[in-house]
Design an enzyme around this catalytic site. Structure first.
Site, PDB file in Angstrom:
ATOM      1  N   HIS A 102       0.848  -1.202   0.000  1.00 52.42           N
ATOM      2  CA  HIS A 102       0.000   0.000   0.000  1.00 52.42           C
ATOM      3  C   HIS A 102       0.874   1.239   0.000  1.00 52.42           C
ATOM      4  O   HIS A 102       1.947   1.261   0.578  1.00 52.42           O
ATOM      5  CB  HIS A 102      -0.965   0.018   1.185  1.00 52.42           C
ATOM      6  N   HIS A 104       0.849   5.273   0.988  1.00 49.88           N
ATOM      7  CA  HIS A 104       0.169   6.285   1.801  1.00 49.88           C
ATOM      8  C   HIS A 104       0.234   7.617   1.052  1.00 49.88           C
ATOM      9  O   HIS A 104       1.303   8.006   0.556  1.00 49.88           O
ATOM     10  CB  HIS A 104       0.888   6.472   3.134  1.00 49.88           C
TER      11      HIS A 104
HETATM   12  P1  AMP Z   1       1.755   0.258   7.205  1.00 52.75           P
HETATM   13  O1  AMP Z   1       2.179   0.402   8.631  1.00 52.75           O
HETATM   14  O2  AMP Z   1       2.567   1.054   6.236  1.00 52.75           O
HETATM   15  O3  AMP Z   1       1.643  -1.194   6.862  1.00 52.75           O
HETATM   16  O4  AMP Z   1       0.328   0.907   7.109  1.00 52.75           O
HETATM   17  C1  AMP Z   1      -0.844   0.255   7.390  1.00 52.75           C
HETATM   18  C2  AMP Z   1      -1.892   1.324   7.424  1.00 52.75           C
HETATM   19  O5  AMP Z   1      -3.134   0.697   7.292  1.00 52.75           O
HETATM   20  C3  AMP Z   1      -1.912   2.122   8.724  1.00 52.75           C
HETATM   21  O6  AMP Z   1      -1.782   3.502   8.423  1.00 52.75           O
HETATM   22  C4  AMP Z   1      -3.261   1.767   9.326  1.00 52.75           C
HETATM   23  O7  AMP Z   1      -3.844   2.865   9.978  1.00 52.75           O
HETATM   24  C5  AMP Z   1      -4.061   1.355   8.113  1.00 52.75           C
HETATM   25  N1  AMP Z   1      -5.131   0.396   8.332  1.00 52.75           N
HETATM   26  C6  AMP Z   1      -5.093  -0.746   9.060  1.00 52.75           C
HETATM   27  N2  AMP Z   1      -6.267  -1.405   8.968  1.00 52.75           N
HETATM   28  C7  AMP Z   1      -7.049  -0.660   8.133  1.00 52.75           C
HETATM   29  C8  AMP Z   1      -8.377  -0.806   7.636  1.00 52.75           C
HETATM   30  N3  AMP Z   1      -9.142  -1.830   7.974  1.00 52.75           N
HETATM   31  N4  AMP Z   1      -8.866   0.148   6.809  1.00 52.75           N
HETATM   32  C9  AMP Z   1      -8.098   1.224   6.472  1.00 52.75           C
HETATM   33  N5  AMP Z   1      -6.845   1.410   6.912  1.00 52.75           N
HETATM   34  C10 AMP Z   1      -6.326   0.484   7.730  1.00 52.75           C
END
Ligand code: AMP
Length: 141
Positions: A102, A104
């Site tokens: 993903h 950001h």
């Molecule tokens: P990372 O730490 O780069 O893997 O980012 C994961 C991101 O996913 C974090 O910013 C979380 O806040 C976000 N996240 C986790 N679960 C969900 C969800 N169900 N829907 C939307 N965002 C999520």
């Protein structure tokens, strides 16, 4: 390591878990981060099993960046800013917490992030939906 088909973003892609969607095409999905580090914090994911940037098939790089450009431009309009941050964490050692690639996107500067600690605080769902609508409107302009 093998791709974990039960990760939360895989479930979102299969429609087994909800998300607040702002954009979707054949190759990508963009939705609101539920623990935003700034208003408008959006995630862009490819519709393919890839844990990190290094497993992403080459044919998805273009579509991912096209979506990042579209959504990034919408964030600029919706938040009336010229500054958009993009970051991507590949691998647990880099701080990745969800094992589906993903990107950001945040209409923010690195100095004004709400939480320097990543994924820290759940946002109010209604507020997230309002922000998502602003982004959708900007995408349609
Ligand atoms: P990372 O730490 O780069 O893997 O980012 C994961 C991101 O996913 C974090 O910013 C979380 O806040 C976000 N996240 C986790 N679960 C969900 C969800 N169900 N829907 C939307 N965002 C999520």
């Amino acid at each position: 390591m093998a791709y974990d088909k039960q990760n939360i973003f895989a479930k979102i892609l299969r429609g087994e878990m909800p998300c607040i969607k702002v954009y979707e095409d054949k190759y990508t999905l963009a939705f609101m981060d539920i623990m935003p580090q700034a208003d408008g914090h959006t995630l862009v994911i490819p519709k393919v099993e890839a844990e990190t940037l290094f497993e992403l098939p080459n044919s998805y790089y273009g579509p991912c960046f096209e979506t990042l450009k579209k959504v990034g431009n919408a964030l600029k309009k919706a938040f009336n800013t010229e500054g958009v941050m993009m970051f991507q964490l590949s691998g647990e050692q880099a701080g990745q917490t969800v094992p589906h690639l993903h990107f950001h996107l945040l209409p923010s500067s690195i100095q004004t992030l709400r939480n320097t600690r990543h994924a820290a605080e759940m946002a109010d769902q209604e507020k997230l939906k309002e922000i998502a609508q602003r982004i959708v409107d900007a995408l349609e302009e």
